[in-house]
Scaffold this motif. Structure first.
Motif, PDB file in Angstrom:
ATOM      1  N   GLU A 112       0.818  -1.216   0.000  1.00 39.69           N
ATOM      2  CA  GLU A 112       0.000   0.000   0.000  1.00 39.69           C
ATOM      3  C   GLU A 112       0.851   1.264   0.000  1.00 39.69           C
ATOM      4  O   GLU A 112       0.467   2.276  -0.570  1.00 39.69           O
ATOM      5  CB  GLU A 112      -0.937   0.008   1.209  1.00 39.69           C
ATOM      6  CG  GLU A 112      -2.063  -0.985   1.097  1.00 39.69           C
ATOM      7  CD  GLU A 112      -3.000  -0.932   2.290  1.00 39.69           C
ATOM      8  OE1 GLU A 112      -2.947   0.048   3.069  1.00 39.69           O
ATOM      9  OE2 GLU A 112      -3.785  -1.875   2.450  1.00 39.69           O
ATOM     10  N   ASP A 113       2.015   1.192   0.637  1.00 37.86           N
ATOM     11  CA  ASP A 113       2.875   2.378   0.746  1.00 37.86           C
ATOM     12  C   ASP A 113       4.141   2.278  -0.103  1.00 37.86           C
ATOM     13  O   ASP A 113       5.178   2.814   0.240  1.00 37.86           O
ATOM     14  CB  ASP A 113       3.213   2.673   2.204  1.00 37.86           C
ATOM     15  CG  ASP A 113       3.813   1.474   2.917  1.00 37.86           C
ATOM     16  OD1 ASP A 113       3.703   0.338   2.423  1.00 37.86           O
ATOM     17  OD2 ASP A 113       4.411   1.674   3.992  1.00 37.86           O
ATOM     18  N   GLY A 114       4.060   1.557  -1.212  1.00 40.45           N
ATOM     19  CA  GLY A 114       5.192   1.489  -2.146  1.00 40.45           C
ATOM     20  C   GLY A 114       5.784   0.092  -2.251  1.00 40.45           C
ATOM     21  O   GLY A 114       5.253  -0.877  -1.728  1.00 40.45           O
ATOM     22  N   TRP A 115       6.903   0.009  -2.946  1.00 37.40           N
ATOM     23  CA  TRP A 115       7.590  -1.268  -3.148  1.00 37.40           C
ATOM     24  C   TRP A 115       8.352  -1.631  -1.893  1.00 37.40           C
ATOM     25  O   TRP A 115       9.075  -0.806  -1.330  1.00 37.40           O
ATOM     26  CB  TRP A 115       8.537  -1.175  -4.336  1.00 37.40           C
ATOM     27  CG  TRP A 115       7.803  -1.019  -5.622  1.00 37.40           C
ATOM     28  CD1 TRP A 115       7.608   0.135  -6.323  1.00 37.40           C
ATOM     29  CD2 TRP A 115       7.130  -2.053  -6.345  1.00 37.40           C
ATOM     30  NE1 TRP A 115       6.860  -0.120  -7.450  1.00 37.40           N
ATOM     31  CE2 TRP A 115       6.557  -1.455  -7.495  1.00 37.40           C
ATOM     32  CE3 TRP A 115       6.966  -3.415  -6.151  1.00 37.40           C
ATOM     33  CZ2 TRP A 115       5.827  -2.183  -8.429  1.00 37.40           C
ATOM     34  CZ3 TRP A 115       6.242  -4.139  -7.077  1.00 37.40           C
ATOM     35  CH2 TRP A 115       5.688  -3.532  -8.199  1.00 37.40           C
ATOM     36  N   LYS A 116       8.198  -2.895  -1.440  1.00 37.83           N
ATOM     37  CA  LYS A 116       8.806  -3.349  -0.195  1.00 37.83           C
ATOM     38  C   LYS A 116       9.435  -4.729  -0.352  1.00 37.83           C
ATOM     39  O   LYS A 116       8.940  -5.572  -1.102  1.00 37.83           O
ATOM     40  CB  LYS A 116       7.752  -3.436   0.926  1.00 37.83           C
ATOM     41  CG  LYS A 116       7.014  -2.150   1.202  1.00 37.83           C
ATOM     42  CD  LYS A 116       7.891  -1.139   1.881  1.00 37.83           C
ATOM     43  CE  LYS A 116       7.099   0.108   2.219  1.00 37.83           C
ATOM     44  NZ  LYS A 116       7.924   1.119   2.857  1.00 37.83           N
ATOM     45  N   ARG A 117      10.495  -4.949   0.385  1.00 36.52           N
ATOM     46  CA  ARG A 117      11.082  -6.282   0.502  1.00 36.52           C
ATOM     47  C   ARG A 117      10.187  -7.072   1.445  1.00 36.52           C
ATOM     48  O   ARG A 117       9.715  -6.547   2.464  1.00 36.52           O
ATOM     49  CB  ARG A 117      12.501  -6.158   1.076  1.00 36.52           C
ATOM     50  CG  ARG A 117      13.192  -7.489   1.244  1.00 36.52           C
ATOM     51  CD  ARG A 117      14.616  -7.299   1.735  1.00 36.52           C
ATOM     52  NE  ARG A 117      15.167  -8.583   2.113  1.00 36.52           N
ATOM     53  CZ  ARG A 117      16.412  -8.948   1.896  1.00 36.52           C
ATOM     54  NH1 ARG A 117      17.251  -8.108   1.323  1.00 36.52           N
ATOM     55  NH2 ARG A 117      16.846 -10.133   2.267  1.00 36.52           N
ATOM     56  N   THR A 118       9.927  -8.349   1.123  1.00 32.40           N
ATOM     57  CA  THR A 118       8.963  -9.103   1.920  1.00 32.40           C
ATOM     58  C   THR A 118       9.500  -9.529   3.280  1.00 32.40           C
ATOM     59  O   THR A 118       8.756  -9.515   4.260  1.00 32.40           O
ATOM     60  CB  THR A 118       8.468 -10.355   1.171  1.00 32.40           C
ATOM     61  OG1 THR A 118       9.593 -11.137   0.763  1.00 32.40           O
ATOM     62  CG2 THR A 118       7.618  -9.961  -0.020  1.00 32.40           C
ATOM     63  N   THR A 119      10.768  -9.923   3.361  1.00 34.59           N
ATOM     64  CA  THR A 119      11.316 -10.394   4.632  1.00 34.59           C
ATOM     65  C   THR A 119      12.725  -9.863   4.848  1.00 34.59           C
ATOM     66  O   THR A 119      13.425  -9.508   3.904  1.00 34.59           O
ATOM     67  CB  THR A 119      11.389 -11.942   4.701  1.00 34.59           C
ATOM     68  OG1 THR A 119      12.270 -12.401   3.690  1.00 34.59           O
ATOM     69  CG2 THR A 119      10.027 -12.566   4.533  1.00 34.59           C
ATOM     70  N   TYR A 120      13.136  -9.864   6.109  1.00 32.14           N
ATOM     71  CA  TYR A 120      14.463  -9.383   6.481  1.00 32.14           C
ATOM     72  C   TYR A 120      15.557 -10.292   5.914  1.00 32.14           C
ATOM     73  O   TYR A 120      16.564  -9.820   5.414  1.00 32.14           O
ATOM     74  CB  TYR A 120      14.561  -9.316   8.012  1.00 32.14           C
ATOM     75  CG  TYR A 120      15.918  -8.909   8.512  1.00 32.14           C
ATOM     76  CD1 TYR A 120      16.300  -7.575   8.531  1.00 32.14           C
ATOM     77  CD2 TYR A 120      16.822  -9.869   8.974  1.00 32.14           C
ATOM     78  CE1 TYR A 120      17.548  -7.198   8.989  1.00 32.14           C
ATOM     79  CE2 TYR A 120      18.071  -9.496   9.445  1.00 32.14           C
ATOM     80  CZ  TYR A 120      18.433  -8.161   9.442  1.00 32.14           C
ATOM     81  OH  TYR A 120      19.666  -7.791   9.898  1.00 32.14           O
ATOM     82  N   SER A 121      15.345 -11.583   5.983  1.00 29.27           N
ATOM     83  CA  SER A 121      16.372 -12.530   5.532  1.00 29.27           C
ATOM     84  C   SER A 121      16.203 -12.874   4.058  1.00 29.27           C
ATOM     85  O   SER A 121      15.165 -12.625   3.452  1.00 29.27           O
ATOM     86  CB  SER A 121      16.317 -13.801   6.378  1.00 29.27           C
ATOM     87  OG  SER A 121      15.053 -14.408   6.242  1.00 29.27           O
ATOM     88  N   ASP A 122      17.268 -13.454   3.487  1.00 29.88           N
ATOM     89  CA  ASP A 122      17.192 -13.933   2.105  1.00 29.88           C
ATOM     90  C   ASP A 122      16.158 -15.056   2.014  1.00 29.88           C
ATOM     91  O   ASP A 122      15.911 -15.764   2.988  1.00 29.88           O
ATOM     92  CB  ASP A 122      18.544 -14.492   1.651  1.00 29.88           C
ATOM     93  CG  ASP A 122      19.539 -13.392   1.305  1.00 29.88           C
ATOM     94  OD1 ASP A 122      19.175 -12.208   1.333  1.00 29.88           O
ATOM     95  OD2 ASP A 122      20.687 -13.733   0.995  1.00 29.88           O
ATOM     96  N   LEU A 123      15.594 -15.214   0.826  1.00 35.66           N
ATOM     97  CA  LEU A 123      14.641 -16.303   0.617  1.00 35.66           C
ATOM     98  C   LEU A 123      15.394 -17.618   0.495  1.00 35.66           C
ATOM     99  O   LEU A 123      16.244 -17.780  -0.378  1.00 35.66           O
ATOM    100  CB  LEU A 123      13.837 -16.070  -0.668  1.00 35.66           C
ATOM    101  CG  LEU A 123      12.896 -14.880  -0.671  1.00 35.66           C
ATOM    102  CD1 LEU A 123      12.244 -14.739  -2.042  1.00 35.66           C
ATOM    103  CD2 LEU A 123      11.827 -15.041   0.389  1.00 35.66           C
TER     104      LEU A 123
END
Length: 143
Positions: A112-123
């Motif tokens: 909702e507030d822009g492009w974001k990384r989903t999680t702190y750690s690598d997938l």
């Protein structure tokens, strides 16, 4: 009559200028997130990292700003597009303080507030996510 025309013209210019300004600020695409994330990580800028995350982490301090001004210069950025609101990125970069190459893999979504990384750690299952997607190199290491 001249005052009305002048006021109308000035209002139109202000509206156009402010609209263009807002558009430019929100036009940062998903491909900016990996670079911003890595720079924040190198700078130990927890506030920026927290701002770039969709799922907020309690481990990051929103008051902790950058400890230095180092940024990456040499990096390779690869993008896999899942759909218009979901991308995967691999960024391989030369760490500016260490003599090493580092790889980060992440998912970036339209929140909702822009492009974001989903999680702190690598997938951990990154290869599975991108297996059926076409990679696109957005930036080569030394170009």
């Amino acid at each position: 009559m001249k005052k009305i025309i002048f006021a109308t013209g000035l209002t139109a210019v202000l509206l156009i200028t402010s609209a263009c300004g807002d558009k430019a600020a929100s036009d940062d695409g998903p491909e900016t997130v990996p670079v911003e994330w890595v720079n924040a990580e190198i700078q130990k800028d927890q506030a920026t990292m927290l701002d770039l995350l969709d799922e907020k982490s309690k481990a990051l301090d929103p008051e902790d700003e950058a400890d230095n001004n180092h940024t990456i210069e040499n990096y390779k950025l690869i993008e896999w597009k899942a759909d218009d609101d979901r991308y995967f990125y691999e960024i391989v970069y030369e760490h500016p303080e260490k003599s090493s190459m580092v790889t980060e893999r992440m998912e970036v979504i339209q929140a909702e507030d822009g492009w974001k990384r989903t999680t702190y750690s690598d997938l951990s299952n990154f290869d599975t996510f991108v297996a059926d997607l076409q990679p696109e190199v957005l930036k080569e290491m030394y170009k």
